[in-house]
Design an enzyme around this catalytic site. Structure first.
Site, PDB file in Angstrom:
ATOM      1  N   GLU A 105       6.707   9.708  -4.747  1.00  0.00           N
ATOM      2  CA  GLU A 105       6.961  10.302  -3.785  1.00  0.00           C
ATOM      3  C   GLU A 105       8.006  11.133  -4.088  1.00  0.00           C
ATOM      4  O   GLU A 105       8.502  12.523  -3.698  1.00  0.00           O
ATOM      5  CB  GLU A 105       7.215   9.662  -2.451  1.00  0.00           C
ATOM      6  CG  GLU A 105       6.235   9.473  -1.598  1.00  0.00           C
ATOM      7  CD  GLU A 105       5.267   8.226  -2.243  1.00  0.00           C
ATOM      8  OE1 GLU A 105       5.796   7.505  -3.228  1.00  0.00           O
ATOM      9  OE2 GLU A 105       4.244   8.033  -1.706  1.00  0.00           O
TER      10      GLU A 105
ATOM     11  N   HIS B 246       4.731   2.248   8.721  1.00  0.00           N
ATOM     12  CA  HIS B 246       3.691   3.512   8.645  1.00  0.00           C
ATOM     13  C   HIS B 246       3.855   4.453   9.974  1.00  0.00           C
ATOM     14  O   HIS B 246       2.818   4.920  10.193  1.00  0.00           O
ATOM     15  CB  HIS B 246       2.294   3.178   8.344  1.00  0.00           C
ATOM     16  CG  HIS B 246       1.874   2.833   6.882  1.00  0.00           C
ATOM     17  ND1 HIS B 246       2.537   2.033   6.353  1.00  0.00           N
ATOM     18  CD2 HIS B 246       1.164   3.538   6.092  1.00  0.00           C
ATOM     19  CE1 HIS B 246       2.064   2.149   4.945  1.00  0.00           C
ATOM     20  NE2 HIS B 246       1.216   2.992   4.945  1.00  0.00           N
TER      21      HIS B 246
END
Ligand SMILES: Cc1ncc(C[n+]2csc(CCOP(=O)(O)OP(=O)(O)O)c2C)c(N)n1
Ligand SMILES: [Mg+2]
Length: 822
Positions: free
Chosen positions: A531, A598
């Site tokens: 990321e 999440h």
């Protein structure tokens, strides 16, 4: 398609050994006689002079920092100066073969690299080009200073210009290369191919990969050199950058002329130390740093250790490695061995290394040794070298005089214009395409299967008979984002997109379904699970002139790209003095149903950082219009998308989502439902529970609520909200972000200031709880539900007749919760 690359168990399960090739270590062994074929006497001497210019420049800085005086000039420089005294041969050797089309990136210790690259660029340009560069840079203000009274040729004028621009920048003067907004650790000068230094150790590790991608994807000439320190090899961005730069797909899946490795050299300026930690022997385990290349790819990154104390060895290596890059076999890893004789900073007492060690390296000082080599090789006489040293001292003194003079080199006048820096935070451009050429696509857009299927969809959630449209026929929010993106791919040839599962899979949440059919690999590709580098490479790609969409699969993973999102992406436009643009859109999907790691809405974190635009649409119409605007702009945009509503239809824009192109300006909140009695301001997917609240307020309590959808967090126009409060006198704010420290709190505070006279009650924030996000089955206790918003209204704003409150919004409860830290 990776599908074409069958992974056969018979092959991969076969017993075998991995063999490593030898990694050359300090193998340069040419004599000065042999090198006379490669260098003229003038070349040899120029190398010496460039090294000495760097040495004198930094010696001056060291004296200014430690004694506030150099050659009779007094000055106090409170800012940083990380010196590279001892490392000059590495810097000059690195830059010697580079032209202005070759880009360098640096670290906190890159004055030497900037000067070396600048001096090399000056040598490579003709006089007209040089003069044009100086004249056109910020209206020629720095040129005017060095030109006054100057006698000499354009090349020497340019040397003055380079030293002055760099020093004025270090001293935060407006004539500096970045208007004094970059400073010592961030200075750069793109006309000479000098891209940013980076005060965050390892920060260039992934940004430089993006620059190399820009060159490759847009078929630009030149290579990219990432100059970073040995200790930075432990940093995430460096490792992620290396992984990103060595992906197999460049060689296996990219087509035609795009096939092959990146034109990139990771040049590790290995001075053997971090600040005080010794990399070889203490803080790392590689022994010889070049070993790092061995595990990365079969080519072992063509890794080598080279003697960075000998400029000729470094030049030799760069000449050879440039060929490797030209053959598309990059990237390359160089372990350029050097030594920092100066402290990490002028306050460094060198408590971590012995006097003997420093003296031993001083004895082999690269400038002295190289000078002796030139004299013994009959290239130059000692007195010629002495003259170079003397003249350099005079030059540096002259430049220092100019740079510290407040009349000649003033700072940005923040008294005259207190908003001067604020105006440089964004470039606010509106640009169809970053370059004018035909975009490369695989099929005409009309033939795209998804584009065709969208033609059959209902663009409003109810059909003509006012019946809800079935999901299969409904044009959804994800379709709005897709339409904006595919349109831009056919408009802007530089646009590229990457992230995890972006190709073939269609993006983790099907936003990109149909793009794989439309685009060649080099415009849409899968990245490693990196990321940091997904964002970091986008930054490098953007700052070089390309438009890019990078995707973070779940908002929670923003933490992994924290440095890139918080320290890099927002800052380079303003730290360049607003010269570079950053057309980078980061798509961030906010999860749901997947628990604590999440499902978090971290939009507030990004909105807190100056220099980012932050968008969070909640309807297909807004998603398409706002994505169009984000992709038309030249600023970094964090584009949040809620997984909760990817498949929702358009419920507000009654004529449905237009098929054609339209833009929605960033920063304009939208009234989704008009009302008179109370204002509800929502961010993102919370719009839908808020609409429910408005319906209940109307039907059960006879109150008409005005629902405003923020749509954008930064920028934000408060005027429509204030106008609404003028009518209603009340406001409640809701979003899915945990309420403590959230953007809603920021908005509530600003609204209090702006609309205090019209408010009958304080603005009330209903965010999510300050907990971990529980499992889907318990989510209703976490996210703001209609009942909880109604409770807040009843308790804190206006009593709702007959309403039974379940949530406790009392002062006692608020104090108790804060006391407990929840
Ligand atoms: C992410 C980060 N951590 C720590 C620091 C503080 N710091 C500045 S320089 C430095 C050492 C870096 O060593 P290296 O990468 O080898 O470069 P060198 O200083 O030797 O040129 C440290 C720890 C920083 N600037 N950034
Ligand atoms: Mg180091």
């Amino acid at each position: 398609m990776p599908k074409s690359q069958n992974i056969n168990p018979k092959v991969v399960r076969k017993p075998q050994f991995i063999e490593f090739a030898k990694i050359p270590v300090n193998q340069y062994n040419k004599t000065i006689e042999e090198e006379k074929i490669n260098f003229s006497a003038a070349d040899f001497i120029r190398i010496y002079r460039h090294m000495f210019i760097i040495r004198e420049f930094e010696t001056m800085l060291n004296l200014i920092k430690t004694k506030n005086e150099y050659n009779g000039i007094n000055y106090n420089h409170p800012g940083p100066a990380h010196l590279s005294i001892g490392q000059e041969a590495s810097a000059v050797g690195m830059a010697y073969n580079l032209g202005v089309e070759d880009y360098i990136f640096g670290s906190h210790r890159s004055h030497g690299e900037i000067l070396a690259k600048g001096l090399s660029a000056i040598h490579s340009l003709d006089e007209d080009q040089l003069y044009a560069v100086m004249k056109n840079y910020f209206g020629g203000t720095a040129l005017k200073v060095v030109e006054k009274g100057f006698r000499g040729d354009i090349i020497e004028l340019a040397v003055n210009f380079l030293l002055y621009g760099a020093l004025a920048e270090i001293f935060a003067r407006e004539n500096g290369f970045n208007k004094g907004l970059g400073g010592s650790m961030h200075a750069f000068f793109t006309p000479f191919g000098i891209f940013p230094n980076n005060a965050i150790v390892g920060g260039s590790g992934d940004i430089s990969v993006g620059a190399a991608l820009f060159k490759k994807i847009n078929r630009k000439s030149g290579i990219v050199v990432c100059n970073i320190g040995d200790a930075s090899t432990a940093c995430g961005p460096v490792w992620e950058g290396i992984c990103f730069a060595t992906m197999d797909q460049y060689k296996t899946l990219w087509d035609g002329e795009y096939k092959g490795g990146l034109p990139l050299i990771f040049n590790i300026m290995n001075n053997l130390y971090g600040m005080g930690g010794q990399t070889m022997g203490e803080t790392m385990g590689f022994g010889i740093l070049a070993r790092l290349g061995a595990g990365v790819n079969p080519e072992m990154m063509h890794a080598e250790r080279i003697d960075g104390y000998n400029p000729l060895a470094v030049i030799d290596a760069f000449r050879r490695k440039k060929k490797v890059l030209e053959e598309k076999k990059g990237p390359v890893l160089l372990d350029t061995l050097t030594y920092r004789i100066s402290g990490h900073s002028p306050s460094d007492a060198s408590s971590y290394r012995s006097k003997e060690e420093i003296e031993a390296w001083q004895k082999e000082d690269s400038i002295i040794s190289y000078g002796k080599l030139l004299v013994s090789g009959g290239i130059v006489k000692q007195d010629q070298l002495d003259t170079i040293r003397e003249k350099t001292g005079e030059l540096v003194t002259h430049i220092l005089k100019l740079a510290v003079d407040d009349n000649i080199s003033p700072r940005l006048d923040l008294n005259k214009d207190p908003d001067a820096i604020g105006k440089m935070m964004f470039s606010n451009g509106s640009v169809d395409k970053m370059e004018d050429r035909e975009p490369e696509t695989l099929i005409p857009m009309e033939e795209n299967p998804r584009v065709k299927s969208l033609k059959t969809k209902e663009r409003f959630y109810k059909d003509k008979e006012q019946k809800p449209v079935s999901k299969a026929k409904l044009y959804q929010l994800r379709d709005g984002i897709f339409e904006a993106i595919i349109d831009r791919f056919y408009k802007d040839p530089t646009l590229a997109a990457w992230g995890e599962e972006n190709r073939d899979w269609g993006g983790a949440f099907a936003v990109y379904r149909g793009l794989t059919e439309a685009l060649p690999y080099h415009r849409l590709f899968n990245s490693p699970i990196s990321e940091g580098a997904i964002v970091g490479t986008a930054i490098g790609y953007g700052m070089c002139g390309g438009r890019v969409i990078a995707e973070i699969m779940y908002c929670d993973f923003l933490g992994r790209s924290g440095d890139e999102v918080f320290n890099q992406l927002p800052k380079w436009q303003s730290m360049s003095g607003n010269l570079i643009r950053m057309p980078v859109v980061i798509r961030v999907s906010v999860g749901s149903k997947y628990g604590a790691q999440h499902s978090q809405d971290w939009s507030s974190l990004t909105a807190h950082i100056p220099g980012l635009k932050v968008v969070f649409p909640a309807t297909p119409y807004d998603a398409k219009g706002l994505m169009n605007t984000a992709l038309q702009g030249t600023d970094p945009v964090i584009f949040f998308e809620s997984q909760r509503i990817y498949d929702i239809g358009e419920m507000f824009h009654e004529s449905g989502v237009p098929e054609g192109y339209y833009e929605i300006p960033l920063g304009e909140p939208d009234i989704k439902r008009a009302g008179e009695d109370i204002t509800i301001l929502s961010i993102g997917a919370t719009l839908y529970p808020v609409i429910k609240v408005a319906e209940i307020l109307q039907e059960t309590y006879g109150l008409s609520a005005e629902v405003i959808d923020a749509r954008t967090l930064v920028p934000f126009n408060y005027q429509p909200v204030v106008e609404s409060i003028k009518k209603t006198g009340r406001i409640v704010l809701a979003s899915d972000a945990s309420s403590r420290g959230s953007f809603l709190k920021e908005m509530a505070q600003t609204i209090t200031e702006l609309a205090f006279d019209y408010l009958d009650a304080p603005p009330v924030v209903v965010g999510s709880r300050n907990w971990i996000i529980p499992a889907y089955e318990m989510e209703e206790f976490f996210f703001p539900q209609p009942a909880r918003i109604l409770d807040a209204i009843n308790e804190k704003i206006v009593p709702l007749k007959g309403h039974k409150t379940k949530s406790d919004f009392s002062a006692e409860k608020i104090i108790a919760l804060n006391k407990e830290g929840v």
